[in-house]
Design a protein around this motif. Structure first.
Motif, PDB file in Angstrom:
ATOM      1  N   ALA A 190     -13.120   8.929   9.641  1.00  0.00           N
ATOM      2  CA  ALA A 190     -11.733   9.353   9.826  1.00  0.00           C
ATOM      3  C   ALA A 190     -10.773   8.192   9.592  1.00  0.00           C
ATOM      4  CB  ALA A 190     -11.546   9.920  11.232  1.00  0.00           C
ATOM      5  N   ARG A 191     -11.088   7.009  10.145  1.00  0.00           N
ATOM      6  CA  ARG A 191     -10.212   5.845   9.953  1.00  0.00           C
ATOM      7  C   ARG A 191     -10.172   5.417   8.489  1.00  0.00           C
ATOM      8  NH1 ARG A 191     -11.960   4.546  15.319  1.00  0.00           N
ATOM      9  NH2 ARG A 191     -13.924   3.686  14.556  1.00  0.00           N
ATOM     10  N   GLU A 192     -11.311   5.499   7.813  1.00  0.00           N
ATOM     11  CA  GLU A 192     -11.353   5.153   6.384  1.00  0.00           C
ATOM     12  C   GLU A 192     -10.510   6.139   5.579  1.00  0.00           C
ATOM     13  OE1 GLU A 192     -12.639   3.140   2.807  1.00  0.00           O
ATOM     14  OE2 GLU A 192     -12.372   2.605   4.920  1.00  0.00           O
ATOM     15  N   ALA A 193     -10.566   7.411   5.939  1.00  0.00           N
ATOM     16  CA  ALA A 193      -9.771   8.427   5.243  1.00  0.00           C
ATOM     17  C   ALA A 193      -8.282   8.188   5.440  1.00  0.00           C
ATOM     18  CB  ALA A 193     -10.156   9.818   5.743  1.00  0.00           C
ATOM     19  N   VAL A 194      -7.893   7.822   6.656  1.00  0.00           N
ATOM     20  CA  VAL A 194      -6.483   7.531   6.933  1.00  0.00           C
ATOM     21  C   VAL A 194      -6.040   6.295   6.152  1.00  0.00           C
ATOM     22  CG1 VAL A 194      -4.840   6.824   8.727  1.00  0.00           C
ATOM     23  CG2 VAL A 194      -6.513   8.643   9.192  1.00  0.00           C
ATOM     24  N   ARG A 195      -6.899   5.284   6.099  1.00  0.00           N
ATOM     25  CA  ARG A 195      -6.582   4.057   5.362  1.00  0.00           C
ATOM     26  C   ARG A 195      -6.353   4.337   3.880  1.00  0.00           C
ATOM     27  NH1 ARG A 195      -8.710   0.178   2.291  1.00  0.00           N
ATOM     28  NH2 ARG A 195     -10.733   1.225   2.086  1.00  0.00           N
ATOM     29  N   LEU A 196      -7.078   5.325   3.351  1.00  0.00           N
ATOM     30  CA  LEU A 196      -6.966   5.668   1.923  1.00  0.00           C
ATOM     31  C   LEU A 196      -5.872   6.711   1.660  1.00  0.00           C
ATOM     32  CD1 LEU A 196     -10.787   5.875   1.077  1.00  0.00           C
ATOM     33  CD2 LEU A 196      -9.171   4.135   0.269  1.00  0.00           C
ATOM     34  N   SER A 197      -5.040   6.978   2.682  1.00  0.00           N
ATOM     35  CA  SER A 197      -3.907   7.915   2.562  1.00  0.00           C
ATOM     36  C   SER A 197      -4.343   9.357   2.310  1.00  0.00           C
ATOM     37  CB  SER A 197      -2.951   7.466   1.437  1.00  0.00           C
ATOM     38  OG  SER A 197      -2.481   6.169   1.670  1.00  0.00           O
ATOM     39  N   CYS A 198      -5.488   9.720   2.848  1.00  0.00           N
ATOM     40  CA  CYS A 198      -5.951  11.102   2.703  1.00  0.00           C
ATOM     41  C   CYS A 198      -5.015  12.079   3.406  1.00  0.00           C
ATOM     42  CB  CYS A 198      -7.361  11.261   3.281  1.00  0.00           C
ATOM     43  SG  CYS A 198      -8.663  10.704   2.179  1.00  0.00           S
ATOM     44  N   THR A 208     -15.605  18.961   3.243  1.00  0.00           N
ATOM     45  CA  THR A 208     -16.471  17.793   3.438  1.00  0.00           C
ATOM     46  C   THR A 208     -15.784  16.746   4.309  1.00  0.00           C
ATOM     47  OG1 THR A 208     -17.413  18.176   1.232  1.00  0.00           O
ATOM     48  CG2 THR A 208     -17.848  16.046   2.239  1.00  0.00           C
ATOM     49  N   LEU A 209     -14.513  16.521   4.003  1.00  0.00           N
ATOM     50  CA  LEU A 209     -13.752  15.525   4.764  1.00  0.00           C
ATOM     51  C   LEU A 209     -13.624  15.943   6.231  1.00  0.00           C
ATOM     52  CD1 LEU A 209     -12.254  12.855   4.296  1.00  0.00           C
ATOM     53  CD2 LEU A 209     -10.176  14.183   3.890  1.00  0.00           C
ATOM     54  N   ALA A 210     -13.383  17.230   6.461  1.00  0.00           N
ATOM     55  CA  ALA A 210     -13.255  17.711   7.836  1.00  0.00           C
ATOM     56  C   ALA A 210     -14.558  17.534   8.602  1.00  0.00           C
ATOM     57  CB  ALA A 210     -12.837  19.186   7.827  1.00  0.00           C
ATOM     58  N   ARG A 211     -15.656  17.822   7.957  1.00  0.00           N
ATOM     59  CA  ARG A 211     -16.962  17.694   8.627  1.00  0.00           C
ATOM     60  C   ARG A 211     -17.313  16.230   8.888  1.00  0.00           C
ATOM     61  NH1 ARG A 211     -20.489  22.167   5.136  1.00  0.00           N
ATOM     62  NH2 ARG A 211     -19.543  24.025   6.093  1.00  0.00           N
ATOM     63  N   LEU A 212     -17.064  15.381   7.895  1.00  0.00           N
ATOM     64  CA  LEU A 212     -17.410  13.963   8.047  1.00  0.00           C
ATOM     65  C   LEU A 212     -16.521  13.255   9.057  1.00  0.00           C
ATOM     66  CD1 LEU A 212     -18.023  13.007   4.300  1.00  0.00           C
ATOM     67  CD2 LEU A 212     -19.761  13.233   6.081  1.00  0.00           C
ATOM     68  N   ALA A 238      -8.899  20.051   7.741  1.00  0.00           N
ATOM     69  CA  ALA A 238      -9.189  18.619   7.586  1.00  0.00           C
ATOM     70  C   ALA A 238      -8.075  17.766   8.191  1.00  0.00           C
ATOM     71  CB  ALA A 238      -9.354  18.284   6.101  1.00  0.00           C
ATOM     72  N   LEU A 239      -6.834  18.193   7.970  1.00  0.00           N
ATOM     73  CA  LEU A 239      -5.692  17.445   8.508  1.00  0.00           C
ATOM     74  C   LEU A 239      -5.730  17.425  10.030  1.00  0.00           C
ATOM     75  CD1 LEU A 239      -3.052  15.958   7.790  1.00  0.00           C
ATOM     76  CD2 LEU A 239      -1.894  18.178   7.904  1.00  0.00           C
ATOM     77  N   ARG A 240      -6.058  18.539  10.632  1.00  0.00           N
ATOM     78  CA  ARG A 240      -6.119  18.603  12.103  1.00  0.00           C
ATOM     79  C   ARG A 240      -7.251  17.737  12.645  1.00  0.00           C
ATOM     80  NH1 ARG A 240      -4.020  24.088  14.314  1.00  0.00           N
ATOM     81  NH2 ARG A 240      -2.281  24.446  12.902  1.00  0.00           N
ATOM     82  N   ARG A 241      -8.364  17.688  11.910  1.00  0.00           N
ATOM     83  CA  ARG A 241      -9.479  16.846  12.358  1.00  0.00           C
ATOM     84  C   ARG A 241      -9.078  15.360  12.305  1.00  0.00           C
ATOM     85  NH1 ARG A 241     -14.978  17.656  12.601  1.00  0.00           N
ATOM     86  NH2 ARG A 241     -14.378  19.720  13.336  1.00  0.00           N
ATOM     87  N   LEU A 242      -8.408  14.955  11.226  1.00  0.00           N
ATOM     88  CA  LEU A 242      -7.964  13.554  11.107  1.00  0.00           C
ATOM     89  C   LEU A 242      -6.892  13.228  12.143  1.00  0.00           C
ATOM     90  CD1 LEU A 242      -7.752  13.146   7.210  1.00  0.00           C
ATOM     91  CD2 LEU A 242      -9.434  12.119   8.742  1.00  0.00           C
ATOM     92  N   ALA A 243      -5.990  14.183  12.374  1.00  0.00           N
ATOM     93  CA  ALA A 243      -4.915  13.941  13.339  1.00  0.00           C
ATOM     94  C   ALA A 243      -5.465  13.773  14.752  1.00  0.00           C
ATOM     95  CB  ALA A 243      -3.923  15.103  13.305  1.00  0.00           C
ATOM     96  N   GLY A 244      -6.611  14.398  15.023  1.00  0.00           N
ATOM     97  CA  GLY A 244      -7.226  14.237  16.332  1.00  0.00           C
ATOM     98  C   GLY A 244      -7.729  12.828  16.563  1.00  0.00           C
ATOM     99  N   VAL A 245      -8.067  12.121  15.491  1.00  0.00           N
ATOM    100  CA  VAL A 245      -8.573  10.747  15.602  1.00  0.00           C
ATOM    101  C   VAL A 245      -7.440   9.739  15.438  1.00  0.00           C
ATOM    102  CG1 VAL A 245     -10.194   9.063  14.634  1.00  0.00           C
ATOM    103  CG2 VAL A 245     -10.824  11.484  14.728  1.00  0.00           C
ATOM    104  N   CYS A 246      -6.554   9.987  14.476  1.00  0.00           N
ATOM    105  CA  CYS A 246      -5.468   9.038  14.177  1.00  0.00           C
ATOM    106  C   CYS A 246      -4.126   9.775  14.130  1.00  0.00           C
ATOM    107  CB  CYS A 246      -5.721   8.329  12.853  1.00  0.00           C
ATOM    108  SG  CYS A 246      -7.280   7.438  12.775  1.00  0.00           S
ATOM    109  N   PRO A 247      -3.570  10.213  15.256  1.00  0.00           N
ATOM    110  CA  PRO A 247      -2.306  10.970  15.256  1.00  0.00           C
ATOM    111  C   PRO A 247      -1.117  10.148  14.779  1.00  0.00           C
ATOM    112  CG  PRO A 247      -2.944  10.368  17.507  1.00  0.00           C
ATOM    113  CD  PRO A 247      -4.094  10.009  16.625  1.00  0.00           C
ATOM    114  N   GLU A 248      -1.232   8.815  14.839  1.00  0.00           N
ATOM    115  CA  GLU A 248      -0.105   7.974  14.433  1.00  0.00           C
ATOM    116  C   GLU A 248       0.164   8.050  12.926  1.00  0.00           C
ATOM    117  OE1 GLU A 248      -3.879   5.511  14.490  1.00  0.00           O
ATOM    118  OE2 GLU A 248      -2.881   6.957  15.809  1.00  0.00           O
TER     119      GLU A 248
END
Length: 532
Positions: free
Chosen positions: A457-465, A446-450, A492-502
């Protein structure tokens, strides 16, 4: 009234006095009582002469200590059938080990069980059919043949001869099993037919309740009996009950039985034939029905839309009533007074989202995300990983829609998904552990799709996903060594890293994101071994 040879009866004979008549009856009864004691004594002699076996399969000698009640053909068939099936399996095991003494003794015992089943069932059942009589004869012939050939094997010492005889025993055993299966199926079909006719013809609430209960008990014996019930008109008879107002109090029981029958394709086919989906829709949308009734109707819907049954994809009648059913199920989730009711309703919704993509759009319009996420904070409705499994399944299937991301953010759904990544079993039972794995896997999916949506993605990073996903990838114990969870977390990790690699350390990026997915998977799946 005691029958005598020639069709005469004791009370039709002219006797000098009533006292003589009573004496004759008493003498017969006394003889029967004495006979019981005599046979018990003989049984004790046999038991005393029998060697005590230390083998585990000796338990089956006493397997029928608590036999079925008198006049209960169904229980008799089920119990004897289970015993004979067990004996057949054990004989096969001993035969493979060349333990001829055990094979022979168990063959003799099998013959006794088969003869007892035939004679006991004949005593309590209606007149036997010609087909059953023929199969009974074939069964007993094969039992005698098995006992005889295994006895001869005991006297043979030549290994080559024994090898050829072993093939003969194996073939005889196979034929015996086939005849037994045919006989048991015929007898059970006959009893099911009687139950279905009784339900179909009854206008008495107590008779219908008792008979439906018997039918439900049969469905718990497994898929073969469910197929027999479906084939013999059980689905039609039960829906007839569910269409009569006078039987309203029996709807939950009838629907529960229908849900069990529909675990097999034959049950779903019969449901389609009798317009069962329309009946279920009417029950679900009628608020005058009790919550228990609507929950059992939801259970039937969940069963007939199960993705594990390929036949459900051809339920054309379901598409016609889908909007009504989905609306009613969302309402049932919202108003559920217990976790069980919510579980049944949400399971039906989860299966429907697999059944047709249009259902996801309906759920969005009905504010299903808000209803489901609000329920997650209500321990009375959502208190097990099984229920959370249904919720995250719905969210995962809905997350393919673009609008879903907006609703998830508005309802603080990312935080809930983050919590599902940390799902842990309470009891440690295999079923609960598997449910927790499914929750983790689907939460990651779900996280990867969303996360196609940058805001999510930014909200997920903010919540330490990201840190939680990394831990799931690197620590097999966190995901119960599940490969499915690992793949979903890497995606999911690769999808988030594509938006927020930092948000990633260099080592995590180089091992979990930069390589091919299969290489990262192999690295993480072997980590447990590298620590040893």
């Amino acid at each position: 009234m005691m029958a005598l040879p020639g069709g005469r009866h004791l009370d039709s004979i002219t006797l000098p006095g009533q006292r003589l008549h009573l004496m004759q009856v008493d003498s017969v009864q006394r003889w029967m009582e004495d006979l019981k004691l005599m046979t018990e004594c003989e049984c004790m002699c046999i038991l005393q002469a029998k060697p005590i076996s230390l083998e585990e399969d000796a338990q089956s000698d006493l397997i029928l200590a608590g036999g079925p009640g008198p006049g209960d053909p169904l229980q008799l068939l089920l119990k004897r059938g289970w015993v004979i099936s067990t004996e057949l399996r054990r004989i096969g095991q001993k035969l493979a080990q060349d333990r001829w003494a055990r094979v022979h003794s168990m063959s003799v015992r099998l013959t006794c069980h088969a003869r007892s089943m035939v004679s006991e069932y004949s005593a309590v059942s209606r007149s036997s059919s010609q087909e059953m009589g023929q199969i009974e004869k074939l069964l007993m012939e094969k039992c005698s043949e098995l006992s005889a050939v295994t006895e001869r094997c005991l006297q043979v010492e030549n290994e080559h001869v024994l090898k050829s005889m072993k093939a003969c025993v194996s073939e005889t055993l196979s034929m015996l099993g086939q005849h037994f299966g045919q006989l048991l199926e015929l007898a059970l079909t006959r009893e099911v037919q009687a139950l279905v006719r009784k339900i179909d013809a009854s206008d008495n609430i107590y008779t219908t309740e008792s008979t439906t209960g018997n039918l439900f008990s049969l469905t718990q014996e497994g898929a073969p009996l469910c197929r027999i019930i479906a084939k013999e008109g059980g689905v039609m008879a039960l829906f007839k009950v569910c269409r009569q107002d006078s039987f309203r109090c029996l709807y939950p029981q009838a629907l529960r039985t229908l849900a069990s029958i529909c675990c097999v394709e034959e049950g779903v086919h019969q449901l389609e034939k009798v317009d069962g989906v329309l009946c279920l829709a009417n029950i679900l949308t009628d608020d005058s029905h009790s919550e228990a009734t609507r929950a059992e109707a939801a259970a039937v819907v969940a069963q007939v839309t199960s993705p594990h049954l390929p036949v459900t994809q051809h339920l054309s009648s379901f598409l016609e009533s889908m909007e009504e059913i989905v609306t009613a199920l969302i309402k049932l989730c919202q108003e559920a007074s217990s976790g069980e009711v919510f579980l049944l309703a949400s399971a039906a919704l989860a299966n429907i989202t697999f059944f047709d993509t249009m259902a996801c759009e309906m759920l969005l319009q009905l504010n299903a995300i808000r209803v489901l996420l609000e329920a997650c904070s209500d321990k009375q409705r959502v208190d097990t990983p099984y229920t959370r499994d249904q919720i995250v399944t719905i969210l995962a299937n809905m997350s393919v829609l673009e609008q879903c991301a907006t609703d998830i953010i508005q309802e603080n759904g990312v935080q809930l998904i983050m919590g599902m990544l940390s799902e842990k079993p309470r009891s440690g039972t295999p079923a609960e552990v598997a449910a927790c794995e499914r929750v983790q896997q689907k939460a990651a999916v779900t996280l990867a799709r969303l996360s196609r949506d940058p805001d999510v993605a930014r909200e997920a990073v903010r919540l330490s996903c990201m840190s939680r996903l990394i831990k799931l990838c690197r620590s097999p114990s966190e995901r119960n060594s599940s490969d499915a969870v690992l793949v979903a977390c890497l995606a999911a990790l690769r999808r988030l890293a594509g938006v927020c690699p930092e948000g990633l350390q260099d080592s995590d990026f180089q091992q979990l994101v930069q390589p091919r997915l299969v290489d990262s998977f192999l690295l993480c799946s072997n980590m447990e071994e590298s620590f040893v």
